[in-house]
Design a protein around this motif. Structure first.
Motif, PDB file in Angstrom:
ATOM      1  N   ASP A 283       0.812  -1.209   0.000  1.00 31.92           N
ATOM      2  CA  ASP A 283       0.000   0.000   0.000  1.00 31.92           C
ATOM      3  C   ASP A 283       0.852   1.269   0.000  1.00 31.92           C
ATOM      4  OD1 ASP A 283       0.973  -0.348   2.557  1.00 31.92           O
ATOM      5  OD2 ASP A 283      -0.929   0.094   3.568  1.00 31.92           O
ATOM      6  N   ASP A 284       2.157   1.124   0.146  1.00 34.97           N
ATOM      7  CA  ASP A 284       3.072   2.259   0.125  1.00 34.97           C
ATOM      8  C   ASP A 284       3.485   2.640  -1.293  1.00 34.97           C
ATOM      9  OD1 ASP A 284       4.698   4.281   1.279  1.00 34.97           O
ATOM     10  OD2 ASP A 284       6.451   2.967   1.269  1.00 34.97           O
ATOM     11  N   TYR A 285       3.174   1.783  -2.273  1.00 40.38           N
ATOM     12  CA  TYR A 285       3.566   2.076  -3.652  1.00 40.38           C
ATOM     13  C   TYR A 285       2.666   3.143  -4.268  1.00 40.38           C
ATOM     14  CZ  TYR A 285       6.677  -1.988  -3.790  1.00 40.38           C
ATOM     15  OH  TYR A 285       7.685  -2.880  -3.545  1.00 40.38           O
ATOM     16  N   LEU A 286       3.244   3.980  -5.120  1.00 40.49           N
ATOM     17  CA  LEU A 286       2.445   4.913  -5.902  1.00 40.49           C
ATOM     18  C   LEU A 286       1.474   4.113  -6.768  1.00 40.49           C
ATOM     19  CD1 LEU A 286       5.287   7.282  -7.196  1.00 40.49           C
ATOM     20  CD2 LEU A 286       3.628   7.812  -5.405  1.00 40.49           C
ATOM     21  N   PRO A 287       0.205   4.489  -6.808  1.00 39.67           N
ATOM     22  CA  PRO A 287      -0.772   3.713  -7.596  1.00 39.67           C
ATOM     23  C   PRO A 287      -0.375   3.545  -9.051  1.00 39.67           C
ATOM     24  CG  PRO A 287      -1.889   5.295  -6.195  1.00 39.67           C
ATOM     25  CD  PRO A 287      -0.423   5.610  -6.094  1.00 39.67           C
ATOM     26  N   GLN A 288       0.196   4.609  -9.656  1.00 33.97           N
ATOM     27  CA  GLN A 288       0.552   4.520 -11.069  1.00 33.97           C
ATOM     28  C   GLN A 288       1.755   3.607 -11.312  1.00 33.97           C
ATOM     29  OE1 GLN A 288       0.786   7.192  -9.083  1.00 33.97           O
ATOM     30  NE2 GLN A 288       2.193   8.755  -9.842  1.00 33.97           N
ATOM     31  N   ALA A 289       2.538   3.341 -10.246  1.00 36.08           N
ATOM     32  CA  ALA A 289       3.680   2.444 -10.403  1.00 36.08           C
ATOM     33  C   ALA A 289       3.255   0.985 -10.382  1.00 36.08           C
ATOM     34  CB  ALA A 289       4.703   2.695  -9.302  1.00 36.08           C
ATOM     35  N   VAL A 290       2.102   0.720  -9.814  1.00 29.78           N
ATOM     36  CA  VAL A 290       1.634  -0.663  -9.658  1.00 29.78           C
ATOM     37  C   VAL A 290       1.075  -1.236 -10.958  1.00 29.78           C
ATOM     38  CG1 VAL A 290      -0.050  -2.123  -8.447  1.00 29.78           C
ATOM     39  CG2 VAL A 290       1.194  -0.353  -7.203  1.00 29.78           C
TER      40      VAL A 290
ATOM     41  N   ASN B 214      10.975  -2.309 -12.817  1.00 25.91           N
ATOM     42  CA  ASN B 214      10.455  -3.204 -11.787  1.00 25.91           C
ATOM     43  C   ASN B 214      11.468  -4.301 -11.506  1.00 25.91           C
ATOM     44  OD1 ASN B 214       7.953  -1.817 -11.810  1.00 25.91           O
ATOM     45  ND2 ASN B 214       7.267  -3.025 -13.558  1.00 25.91           N
ATOM     46  N   LEU B 215      11.209  -5.064 -10.469  1.00 27.01           N
ATOM     47  CA  LEU B 215      12.035  -6.221 -10.130  1.00 27.01           C
ATOM     48  C   LEU B 215      11.184  -7.472 -10.227  1.00 27.01           C
ATOM     49  CD1 LEU B 215      13.790  -4.596  -7.075  1.00 27.01           C
ATOM     50  CD2 LEU B 215      14.945  -5.292  -9.182  1.00 27.01           C
ATOM     51  N   SER B 216      11.611  -8.409 -11.054  1.00 25.02           N
ATOM     52  CA  SER B 216      10.865  -9.642 -11.282  1.00 25.02           C
ATOM     53  C   SER B 216      11.698 -10.859 -10.922  1.00 25.02           C
ATOM     54  CB  SER B 216      10.432  -9.743 -12.751  1.00 25.02           C
ATOM     55  OG  SER B 216       9.558  -8.692 -13.095  1.00 25.02           O
ATOM     56  N   VAL B 217      11.014 -11.949 -10.587  1.00 24.25           N
ATOM     57  CA  VAL B 217      11.674 -13.208 -10.226  1.00 24.25           C
ATOM     58  C   VAL B 217      11.387 -14.237 -11.307  1.00 24.25           C
ATOM     59  CG1 VAL B 217      11.759 -15.088  -8.548  1.00 24.25           C
ATOM     60  CG2 VAL B 217      11.521 -12.726  -7.762  1.00 24.25           C
ATOM     61  N   TYR B 218      12.423 -14.910 -11.753  1.00 18.91           N
ATOM     62  CA  TYR B 218      12.295 -15.953 -12.777  1.00 18.91           C
ATOM     63  C   TYR B 218      11.519 -17.140 -12.226  1.00 18.91           C
ATOM     64  CZ  TYR B 218      13.903 -19.791 -15.831  1.00 18.91           C
ATOM     65  OH  TYR B 218      13.976 -20.895 -16.661  1.00 18.91           O
ATOM     66  N   ALA B 219      10.537 -17.589 -12.977  1.00 20.22           N
ATOM     67  CA  ALA B 219       9.684 -18.696 -12.523  1.00 20.22           C
ATOM     68  C   ALA B 219      10.469 -19.979 -12.304  1.00 20.22           C
ATOM     69  CB  ALA B 219       8.562 -18.942 -13.534  1.00 20.22           C
ATOM     70  N   GLY B 220      11.584 -20.145 -13.022  1.00 18.04           N
ATOM     71  CA  GLY B 220      12.374 -21.362 -12.904  1.00 18.04           C
ATOM     72  C   GLY B 220      13.486 -21.292 -11.873  1.00 18.04           C
ATOM     73  N   SER B 221      13.525 -20.233 -11.074  1.00 16.73           N
ATOM     74  CA  SER B 221      14.574 -20.104 -10.063  1.00 16.73           C
ATOM     75  C   SER B 221      14.517 -21.254  -9.064  1.00 16.73           C
ATOM     76  CB  SER B 221      14.416 -18.782  -9.317  1.00 16.73           C
ATOM     77  OG  SER B 221      15.260 -18.737  -8.182  1.00 16.73           O
TER      78      SER B 221
ATOM     79  N   SER C 129      19.393  10.510  -8.206  1.00 10.25           N
ATOM     80  CA  SER C 129      18.233  11.382  -8.469  1.00 10.25           C
ATOM     81  C   SER C 129      17.129  10.654  -9.228  1.00 10.25           C
ATOM     82  CB  SER C 129      18.651  12.658  -9.235  1.00 10.25           C
ATOM     83  OG  SER C 129      19.461  13.477  -8.422  1.00 10.25           O
ATOM     84  N   LEU C 130      17.066   9.331  -9.084  1.00  2.69           N
ATOM     85  CA  LEU C 130      15.976   8.568  -9.672  1.00  2.69           C
ATOM     86  C   LEU C 130      14.763   8.626  -8.747  1.00  2.69           C
ATOM     87  CD1 LEU C 130      17.925   5.449 -11.005  1.00  2.69           C
ATOM     88  CD2 LEU C 130      17.239   7.496 -12.255  1.00  2.69           C
ATOM     89  N   LEU C 131      13.580   8.509  -9.328  1.00  4.53           N
ATOM     90  CA  LEU C 131      12.366   8.697  -8.546  1.00  4.53           C
ATOM     91  C   LEU C 131      11.903   7.403  -7.894  1.00  4.53           C
ATOM     92  CD1 LEU C 131      12.372  11.308 -10.308  1.00  4.53           C
ATOM     93  CD2 LEU C 131       9.893  11.260 -10.081  1.00  4.53           C
ATOM     94  N   PRO C 132      11.603   7.455  -6.589  1.00  8.35           N
ATOM     95  CA  PRO C 132      11.117   6.269  -5.876  1.00  8.35           C
ATOM     96  C   PRO C 132       9.720   5.880  -6.331  1.00  8.35           C
ATOM     97  CG  PRO C 132      11.836   8.010  -4.355  1.00  8.35           C
ATOM     98  CD  PRO C 132      11.734   8.618  -5.711  1.00  8.35           C
ATOM     99  N   THR C 133       9.362   4.638  -6.058  1.00  9.24           N
ATOM    100  CA  THR C 133       7.995   4.183  -6.301  1.00  9.24           C
ATOM    101  C   THR C 133       7.198   4.110  -5.010  1.00  9.24           C
ATOM    102  OG1 THR C 133       8.657   1.856  -6.104  1.00  9.24           O
ATOM    103  CG2 THR C 133       8.676   2.823  -8.316  1.00  9.24           C
ATOM    104  N   ARG C 134       7.850   4.360  -3.876  1.00  8.31           N
ATOM    105  CA  ARG C 134       7.164   4.308  -2.578  1.00  8.31           C
ATOM    106  C   ARG C 134       6.785   5.720  -2.117  1.00  8.31           C
ATOM    107  NH1 ARG C 134       6.792  -0.379  -0.010  1.00  8.31           N
ATOM    108  NH2 ARG C 134       8.100  -2.133  -0.692  1.00  8.31           N
ATOM    109  N   LYS C 135       5.532   5.871  -1.709  1.00  5.74           N
ATOM    110  CA  LYS C 135       5.033   7.170  -1.269  1.00  5.74           C
ATOM    111  C   LYS C 135       5.812   7.690  -0.068  1.00  5.74           C
ATOM    112  CE  LYS C 135       0.881   5.306  -1.146  1.00  5.74           C
ATOM    113  NZ  LYS C 135      -0.575   5.092  -0.933  1.00  5.74           N
ATOM    114  N   SER C 136       6.162   6.799   0.848  1.00  3.19           N
ATOM    115  CA  SER C 136       6.822   7.231   2.078  1.00  3.19           C
ATOM    116  C   SER C 136       8.177   7.864   1.834  1.00  3.19           C
ATOM    117  CB  SER C 136       6.978   6.037   3.030  1.00  3.19           C
ATOM    118  OG  SER C 136       7.796   5.029   2.444  1.00  3.19           O
ATOM    119  N   VAL C 137       8.851   7.462   0.777  1.00  2.00           N
ATOM    120  CA  VAL C 137      10.193   7.987   0.509  1.00  2.00           C
ATOM    121  C   VAL C 137      10.135   9.469   0.146  1.00  2.00           C
ATOM    122  CG1 VAL C 137      12.297   7.681  -0.865  1.00  2.00           C
ATOM    123  CG2 VAL C 137      10.948   5.692  -0.212  1.00  2.00           C
TER     124      VAL C 137
END
Length: 425
Positions: free
Chosen positions: A130-137, A312-319, A346-354
């Motif tokens: 719930d801390d993520y920016l809605p548009q980032a989700v 984004n960060l993704s996990v390989y299904a075959g890991s 200076s990259l933009l966070p995806t978390r509102k709290s940051v």
């Protein structure tokens, strides 16, 4: 970056800097303790950041090892231009795919549709969602499941050389028409061309398309829109800027050429994103860092808009080390790590709290790009989303070289879309 296409010229895969040299990732990773004990084994991480960013991401990965000393992170920097195909080849062949990958936002639905990504719902990877920016989700979802954790969000802005615009006596343009009108004055007073136009990368076409009130497709109603009047005007807009010499362009190597032109002061302006802030400031034109200005992307004849991008960060299904991979994603997408990324790059966070952290709130580039991101145009998060760019790229080249008219280019792009999207009108 990318980012959209945000194409960086494909080069050979940069050798992995093994923080602890062990297995080569994916199906070959050492197992972890999945019963609630201490995490162990290897996590291979493919990082697609650029040359100005990769040292920071490598250090962040080292930080995960400090928290989990029995987990070895094998860090590999993969050039962005190679990463999509390289991952598909590895995942499709079930050999050599990474456990975790920094995925461009348009890739997630594509990879998930192919079955290459592990769903993250209910795993430790999705921490404080719930801390993520809605548009980032939006870009992390596909068919009701979550296949990534948002790491960085971005959009395009107009980078400009304050000194050159001041010498020319012109204001920062609010529209591309204003930019074109000031080009001769900029050239006469400073010797610089007004704009570097990324003619090699279709992601940079979108502000022109949005500026004419257009879009690629309507994903909800399944309608191809790029071949309407707005699409024609957008192709005409880039052609007119180059033909009038208000802009210079290249058919290839636009990433390197644009950044060099901006750094050297041979162009006064360029449309770019926050991933190139540090790279631009390394140039002689910006020895005084305050000389780099950022403004909204100029508008077209009827609107103003810039595409939402990010990573984004993704996990390989075959890991074979899913638990450690989930923990790594949780760490790399955490508020703490996102704050470090903003502080250093200076990259933009995806978390509102940051954004509530004083150092982030007061970051010069965050001050500009956060409102720009809030108003950015969401792209269609469909499996074919990344494939929508290649037809634009082909037709941009034809328009800029005179091989096709804007009308022909828009029609050809629309025809290509309908072949790709069988159920679209």
């Amino acid at each position: 970056m990318r980012r959209g296409i945000r194409g960086i010229t494909a080069t050979a895969l940069v050798a992995g800097l093994a923080l602890a040299a062990t297995a080569c990732g994916g199906g070959d990773s050492g197992g972890s303790n999945n019963s609630g004990g201490e995490l162990s084994g290897t996590v291979t991480f493919w990082d697609t950041s650029n040359d100005a960013e990769k040292a920071t991401y490598r250090k962040l990965a080292e930080g995960f090892q400090k928290e989990h000393p029995k987990v070895h992170v094998q860090y590999v920097n993969v050039p962005f231009g190679d990463a999509n195909a390289k991952f598909k080849n590895a995942a499709g062949g079930n050999s050599g795919a990474p456990d975790v990958m920094r995925t461009e936002v348009a890739w997630v639905a594509d990879f998930a549709n192919l079955g290459y990504l592990a769903p993250l719902d209910g795993t430790p990877a999705l921490d404080k969602s719930d801390d993520y920016l809605p548009q980032a989700v939006g870009s992390t979802k596909f068919k009701g499941k979550t296949y990534a954790a948002p790491q960085v969000i971005d959009t395009l802005g107009l980078f400009y050389n304050k000194k050159l615009l001041k010498e020319a006596g012109v204001e920062v343009p609010k529209t591309f028409a204003e930019l074109a009108a000031s080009a001769k004055k900029i050239k006469a007073k400073t010797g610089a061309t007004a704009l570097y136009l990324r003619g090699d990368d279709p992601y940079w076409f979108l502000p022109y398309l949005y500026g004419e009130g257009g879009n690629m497709v309507d994903a909800r109603d399944k309608i191809v829109e790029i071949d309407d009047g707005a699409g024609v005007k957008a192709f005409k807009a880039i052609k007119d800027l180059v033909d009038s010499k208000a802009a210079v362009t290249d058919a290839t190597d636009g990433q390197e050429n644009q950044l060099k032109a901006l750094k050297d002061g041979t162009v006064a302006m360029a449309v770019d994103g926050p991933w190139d802030i540090e790279g631009a400031r390394a140039g002689k034109a910006f020895k005084n860092k305050e000389n780099l200005g950022v403004a909204p992307v100029p508008g077209g004849s009827s609107a103003q808009g810039s595409p939402q991008g990010g990573w984004n960060l993704s996990v390989y299904a075959g890991s074979k080390n899913l638990q450690a991979s989930y923990a790594f994603v949780k760490y790399m997408s955490s508020a703490k790590v996102q704050q470090e990324t903003t502080d250093k790059l200076s990259l933009l966070p995806t978390r509102k709290s940051v954004y509530d952290v004083p150092a982030v709130k007061n970051n010069e580039m965050v001050k500009f790009f956060k409102p720009a991101v809030d108003g950015a145009v969401q792209r269609p998060w469909i499996a074919e989303g990344n494939s929508l760019f290649e037809p634009i790229k082909v037709q941009m080249n034809k328009v800029l070289t005179g091989a096709a008219t804007p009308e022909q280019a828009a029609k050809a792009t629309g025809d290509a879309y309908r072949k790709l999207l069988k159920d679209y009108k």
